[in-house]
Design a protein around this motif. Structure first.
Motif, mmCIF file in Angstrom:
data_model
loop_
_atom_site.group_PDB
_atom_site.id
_atom_site.type_symbol
_atom_site.label_atom_id
_atom_site.label_comp_id
_atom_site.label_asym_id
_atom_site.label_seq_id
_atom_site.Cartn_x
_atom_site.Cartn_y
_atom_site.Cartn_z
ATOM 1 N N ARG A 56 93.261 -12.226 70.075
ATOM 2 C CA ARG A 56 93.077 -13.245 71.112
ATOM 3 C C ARG A 56 94.264 -14.202 71.123
ATOM 4 O O ARG A 56 94.628 -14.772 70.091
ATOM 5 C CB ARG A 56 91.780 -14.014 70.872
ATOM 6 N N ARG A 107 84.145 -6.963 73.707
ATOM 7 C CA ARG A 107 84.738 -8.173 73.138
ATOM 8 C C ARG A 107 86.106 -7.856 72.540
ATOM 9 O O ARG A 107 86.292 -6.840 71.864
ATOM 10 C CB ARG A 107 83.810 -8.721 72.052
ATOM 11 N N LEU A 108 87.058 -8.728 72.771
ATOM 12 C CA LEU A 108 88.390 -8.574 72.197
ATOM 13 C C LEU A 108 88.365 -9.061 70.753
ATOM 14 O O LEU A 108 87.871 -10.158 70.469
ATOM 15 C CB LEU A 108 89.400 -9.389 73.006
ATOM 16 N N GLN A 120 89.136 -10.851 67.296
ATOM 17 C CA GLN A 120 89.621 -12.220 67.169
ATOM 18 C C GLN A 120 91.119 -12.288 66.891
ATOM 19 O O GLN A 120 91.818 -13.152 67.410
ATOM 20 C CB GLN A 120 88.849 -12.938 66.062
#
Length: 411
Positions: free
Chosen positions: A8, A2-3, A5
């Protein structure tokens, strides 16, 4: 995986618009390492009616050698550094001290019964639990003498004190359960890795959870904030769909053996972060009477926590300003709840009152003070865009307030 937050692209341009007043954007003393997190402002009226009041500002200092800078102002715009509540070597004997070990957070100074009292958060040097302490002085500029023991212990943070006209003081605080549930979740997934694909729907979140639980036997032995930083990406995966994740856990528990059901219920218990309030004794060193639960995280925008509260009485009502969501992302914001008495019940506004803008991220931990002409002003901290995170610099911002019969608005 997961990137994060704050990396993003779709989160780099918040759409909320407000003209935050930019008060302080740099440290005013070499001992201040992290800016103005959790700012609390106190107005001290002068003995002479012809002389303007003085204002004092305290702020979080994390693990800095000097704890809780004290700044002074005559106009709420121009500030001067005057002292620390706890200069190096003067911290409470019960509190942990040292880089990456101590966490001196959320100080507030109040004038109660002709003495200045600072309530604050620090870690117990033996248990590493977060506790609420107290220090006193005859002057707002110190020296401050800490009490020998905490006022309240057991992983509690963000003390706020409301002093009524009759002198009765109430202590508000929150249970720091958001520090607990990620560890309980990792324990659950480490023992039951098959649950990862049941709880996380995307391949990147499944991979992230698998990676974190692989590190978990090592990570759980680290100091608390180091442990938090390792878990942060998994926390973000959960709070991105917080309400659905919570409901999914509840449904999943019904299909599990009894020990797993119990572990799931424990995770769910700590995914709620209640705030409490309770009267203080006359000397401010202990709680009296019964505690009252004020609010907890139950709105979608709040995700896994509410924290950093401040109560102000306006137009015969009590306004509770508080922060919600995750402090290290641009989703963090400030909410408002209203009550007819200090202990509630409090009625929340359904949407956040203040949010991130293109210029300032993660507005949080508000405090309210009356300006020179009596107008209420809300002070808060915020990050430079893309710089949110633990031990990152937080600037001091302000928003004038207007209280009406319909509620509160930025003035």
């Amino acid at each position: 995986m997961r990137l994060p937050q704050n990396r993003r692209a779709e989160n780099l341009k918040p759409t909320f618009k407000i003209n935050y007043q930019e008060v302080l954007q740099e440290n005013l003393h070499s001992g201040m390492l992290y800016g103005y997190g959790d700012p609390a402002v106190l107005r001290v009226n002068s003995k002479s009616a012809a002389e303007d009041p003085r204002y004092y500002l305290l702020a979080t200092s994390n693990d800095a050698p000097d704890s809780f800078p004290i700044l002074r102002s005559r106009n709420l715009l121009d500030w001067k550094f005057v002292n620390y509540v706890f200069p190096a070597g003067k911290k409470p004997a019960w509190a942990a001290d040292g880089e990456l070990i101590s966490d001196f957070w959320a100080p507030e100074m109040h004038l109660v019964q002709n003495e200045f009292r600072v309530y604050f958060v620090a870690r117990d040097k033996h248990t590493r639990e977060l506790c609420i302490g107290l220090a006193k002085s005859e002057s707002p500029e110190g020296p401050f003498v800490p009490e020998a023991e905490p006022v309240l212990n057991g992983n509690v943070i963000d003390p706020h004190v409301l002093v009524q006209d009759d002198g009765q003081a109430y202590l508000f605080w929150k249970e720091d359960n958001n520090d607990v549930w990620p560890g309980r979740l990792n324990d659950l997934l480490y023992e039951n890795p098959g649950l990862i694909t049941e709880l996380f729907t995307t391949p990147e979140d499944q991979l992230t959870a698998s990676f974190i639980i692989t590190l978990w036997p090592w990570a759980k032995m680290l100091e608390p904030m180091e442990r938090f930083l390792i878990q942060q990406i998994l926390i973000e995966a959960v709070i991105a769909v917080y309400a659905q994740f919570y409901d999914h856990l509840a449904a999943l528990a019904t299909r599990q053996p009894a020990p797993v059901q119990e572990a799931i219920r424990e995770v769910m218990q700590f995914m709620k972060t209640p705030m409490f309030a309770q009267p203080l004794s006359a000397d401010g060193t202990r709680l009296v009477g019964e505690r009252t639960k004020i609010i907890q995280n139950d709105l979608a925008w709040e995700a896994h926590l509410v924290e950093g509260m401040w109560v102000t009485r306006q137009n015969h009502q009590y306004y509770l300003f508080y922060a919600g969501n995750d402090f290290s992302t641009d989703q963090y914001g400030i909410g408002v709840a209203v009550a007819d008495s200090p202990l509630g019940p409090y009625r929340k506004m359904q949407k956040p009152f203040l949010q991130s803008t293109k210029t300032w991220w993660a507005p949080g931990h508000p405090s309210v003070v009356n300006g020179l002409n009596g107008e209420p002003i809300l002070f808060l901290h915020a990050y430079f865009p893309g710089k949110a995170g633990y031990k990152q610099f937080r600037a001091l911002l302000a928003v004038p307030l207007q209280f009406t019969e319909a509620g509160v608005l930025p003035a």
